[in-house]
Design a protein around this motif. Structure first.
Motif, short mmCIF file in Angstrom:
data_model
loop_
_atom_site.label_atom_id
_atom_site.label_comp_id
_atom_site.label_asym_id
_atom_site.label_seq_id
_atom_site.Cartn_x
_atom_site.Cartn_y
_atom_site.Cartn_z
N PRO A 39 -36.41 59.30 142.90
CA PRO A 39 -35.47 58.27 143.33
C PRO A 39 -35.73 56.92 142.66
CG PRO A 39 -37.07 58.69 145.06
CD PRO A 39 -37.32 59.70 143.97
N ASP A 40 -36.92 56.75 142.09
CA ASP A 40 -37.29 55.49 141.45
C ASP A 40 -37.20 55.57 139.93
OD1 ASP A 40 -37.88 54.31 143.93
OD2 ASP A 40 -39.89 55.20 143.91
N LYS A 42 -35.46 54.37 137.71
CA LYS A 42 -35.28 53.11 136.97
C LYS A 42 -36.60 52.37 136.78
CE LYS A 42 -30.50 52.17 138.26
NZ LYS A 42 -29.59 51.24 138.94
N ALA A 43 -37.63 52.74 137.52
CA ALA A 43 -38.92 52.06 137.45
C ALA A 43 -39.71 52.42 136.20
CB ALA A 43 -39.75 52.37 138.70
N GLY A 44 -39.31 53.47 135.50
CA GLY A 44 -40.00 53.81 134.25
C GLY A 44 -40.62 55.19 134.26
N LEU A 45 -41.23 55.53 133.13
CA LEU A 45 -41.83 56.84 132.89
C LEU A 45 -42.80 57.27 133.98
CD1 LEU A 45 -42.76 56.55 129.10
CD2 LEU A 45 -40.99 58.00 130.09
N ALA A 46 -43.63 56.36 134.40
CA ALA A 46 -44.68 56.72 135.36
C ALA A 46 -44.10 57.30 136.65
CB ALA A 46 -45.55 55.50 135.67
N SER A 47 -42.97 56.78 137.09
CA SER A 47 -42.40 57.30 138.34
C SER A 47 -41.95 58.75 138.20
CB SER A 47 -41.23 56.42 138.81
OG SER A 47 -40.16 56.46 137.89
N SER A 48 -41.49 59.13 137.02
CA SER A 48 -41.11 60.53 136.80
C SER A 48 -42.34 61.42 136.75
CB SER A 48 -40.32 60.67 135.50
OG SER A 48 -39.06 60.07 135.64
N LEU A 49 -43.40 60.94 136.12
CA LEU A 49 -44.65 61.70 136.08
C LEU A 49 -45.18 61.91 137.50
CD1 LEU A 49 -46.88 63.02 134.39
CD2 LEU A 49 -47.93 60.76 134.18
N VAL A 50 -45.15 60.87 138.31
CA VAL A 50 -45.61 60.97 139.69
C VAL A 50 -44.77 61.98 140.48
CG1 VAL A 50 -45.81 59.69 141.88
CG2 VAL A 50 -46.69 58.69 139.76
N ALA A 51 -43.46 61.94 140.31
CA ALA A 51 -42.59 62.89 141.01
C ALA A 51 -42.93 64.33 140.62
CB ALA A 51 -41.12 62.59 140.72
N GLY A 52 -43.14 64.56 139.34
CA GLY A 52 -43.50 65.89 138.87
C GLY A 52 -44.86 66.33 139.37
N LEU A 53 -45.82 65.43 139.36
CA LEU A 53 -47.17 65.77 139.83
C LEU A 53 -47.17 66.04 141.33
CD1 LEU A 53 -49.29 63.28 137.72
CD2 LEU A 53 -49.20 65.77 137.48
N ASN A 54 -46.39 65.29 142.09
CA ASN A 54 -46.29 65.57 143.53
C ASN A 54 -45.76 66.98 143.76
OD1 ASN A 54 -47.31 63.31 144.94
ND2 ASN A 54 -45.47 62.14 144.46
#
Length: 165
Positions: A39-40, A42-54
């Protein structure tokens, strides 16, 4: 995604954001493919990495192969080399191109918490480059071609034209 499946990845997690509904619909009938909503986005690459790792943590995966969608020339043979190195005991394996280590890369689960501390547009590549002694690199020249701008598309076309000759 298909390169990862053909390389032997058991589970595929597609992180979705801006076009979540369309992408989710496009992959909904594929076997062993799940989506993780960012959902974040727009915050950048790191937020996508975090979503995938979760999502990977919920599946209790031993490791993850991290890829981006903007490297169109990555193939299953290249990914298989990364996965083979990981399976032989290396806990961080990254593509090497243009004298750097970057994605695609494979990370053992023991690194997930550390990777989840990244913020903004800081992606896995910067994390990898901050740990050169811990990273096993595999030369994957095609990883250098990523599509972020119209000029990058021209580079891709030029590269593809050169392949055919």
């Amino acid at each position: 995604m298909f390169a990862a499946k053909n390389a032997g990845s058991d589970e595929i997690i597609v992180v979705v954001g801006a076009l979540a509904e369309k992408v989710t619909a496009a992959v909904s009938n594929l076997t062993n493919v799940a989506t993780a909503l960012n959902p974040d986005w727009k915050a950048g690459l790191a937020s996508s990495l975090v979503a995938g790792l979760n999502a990977a943590m919920k599946l209790r995966l031993e490791g993850v192969l991290v890829m981006t969608t903007d490297q169109p020339l990555i193939d299953s043979a290249s990914l298989r080399k990364l996965l083979d190195a990981f399976e032989s005991g290396h806990r961080i394996v990254a593509a090497a191109y243009d004298d750097i280590a970057g994605v695609p890369a494979v990370f053992g689960a023991e690194h997930f918490d550390d990777l989840m501390r990244l913020k903004g547009d800081e992606g896995a590549g910067s994390w990898l480059r901050s740990r050169p002694g811990d990273v096993t690199t595999i030369s994957i020249g095609n990883a250098a071609i990523d599509i972020d701008t119209p000029a990058d598309i021209a580079t891709l076309h030029s590269h593809m034209s050169g392949r055919k000759e």
